[in-house]
Write a protein that holds these residues in place. Structure first.
Motif, PDB file in Angstrom:
ATOM      1  N   HIS A 126     -30.291  41.911  26.683  1.00 32.91           N
ATOM      2  CA  HIS A 126     -30.403  40.468  26.415  1.00 32.91           C
ATOM      3  C   HIS A 126     -31.558  40.171  25.452  1.00 32.91           C
ATOM      4  O   HIS A 126     -31.423  39.328  24.560  1.00 32.91           O
ATOM      5  N   ASP A 163     -36.650  38.266  27.652  1.00 30.90           N
ATOM      6  CA  ASP A 163     -35.829  37.894  28.797  1.00 30.90           C
ATOM      7  C   ASP A 163     -36.476  38.445  30.060  1.00 30.90           C
ATOM      8  O   ASP A 163     -37.303  39.370  29.999  1.00 30.90           O
ATOM      9  N   HIS A 188     -35.298  39.048  34.451  1.00 33.90           N
ATOM     10  CA  HIS A 188     -34.334  38.882  35.543  1.00 33.90           C
ATOM     11  C   HIS A 188     -34.975  39.338  36.841  1.00 33.90           C
ATOM     12  O   HIS A 188     -35.841  40.206  36.852  1.00 33.90           O
TER      13      HIS A 188
HETATM   14 MG    MG Z   1     -30.748  37.481  30.555  1.00 33.20          MG
END
Ligand code: MG
Length: 175
Positions: free
Chosen positions: A43, A9, A11
């Motif tokens: 995540h 993941d 961000h």
């Molecule tokens: Mg995420």
């Protein structure tokens, strides 16, 4: 029998957000933006756990269009994912996470992060590894635009679980 899953993941940093990594709020000038608390490390773990049983990914369980998950605590989401996985007869065995970021330094927080991830998975902090590395100044991470995380999880069969009637992911894909 062991099953293995991988998760990834990323961000983007934003002003006015808390930096939450593996359930630990880390003092820093900026945080990560996202629909939930944007905990990129958790995540990645969630996707690794789901991947190990072929049960989709975080977005298929908690759509980012659903207001219920706005600002959600990702550790609580992982606890719910683990409940769903356990209902298929599997349980977390061990997790290994790498967080990739230039700043801040995570060394002082790694043990707390291991404890936070271990709790909802019902495993010991010793069975959770959290590592941090920089991207040597390269790319979006190097420019300080965001944070990425990778995770690998292994699952083992729940003792006393009823025999599986079908592959673990089948029921979910039909839902
Ligand atoms: Mg995420």
């Amino acid at each position: 029998m062991i099953r293995v899953g991988i998760g990834y993941d990323s961000h983007r940093f934003a002003e006015g957000r808390l930096l939450v990594l593996a359930g630990v709020t880390i003092p820093f000038a900026r945080g990560l933006t996202g629909h939930s608390d944007a905990d990129v490390a958790t995540h990645a773990c969630i996707d690794a756990l789901l991947g190990a049983v072929g049960m989709g990914d975080i977005g298929s369980h908690f759509p980012d269009t659903d207001p219920e998950y706005s600002g959600a605590d990702s550790i609580a989401l992982m606890a719910e994912v683990h409940r769903r996985i356990r209902s298929t007869g599997w349980t977390a065995n061990q997790v290994d996470v790498t967080v990739i970021l230039e700043l801040p330094r995570l060394g002082p927080h790694l043990d707390a992060m291991r404890e936070r991830l271990a709790g909802p998975l019902g495993i010991a902090p010793a069975d959770v590894s959290v590592k941090a590395t920089t991207n040597e100044g390269m790319g979006f991470i190097g420019r300080g635009e965001g944070v990425a995380a990778m995770a690998v999880a292994t699952l083992r069969r729940l003792e006393a679980a009823p025999p599986l009637q079908s592959r673990p992911g089948d029921s979910l894909q039909q839902a």
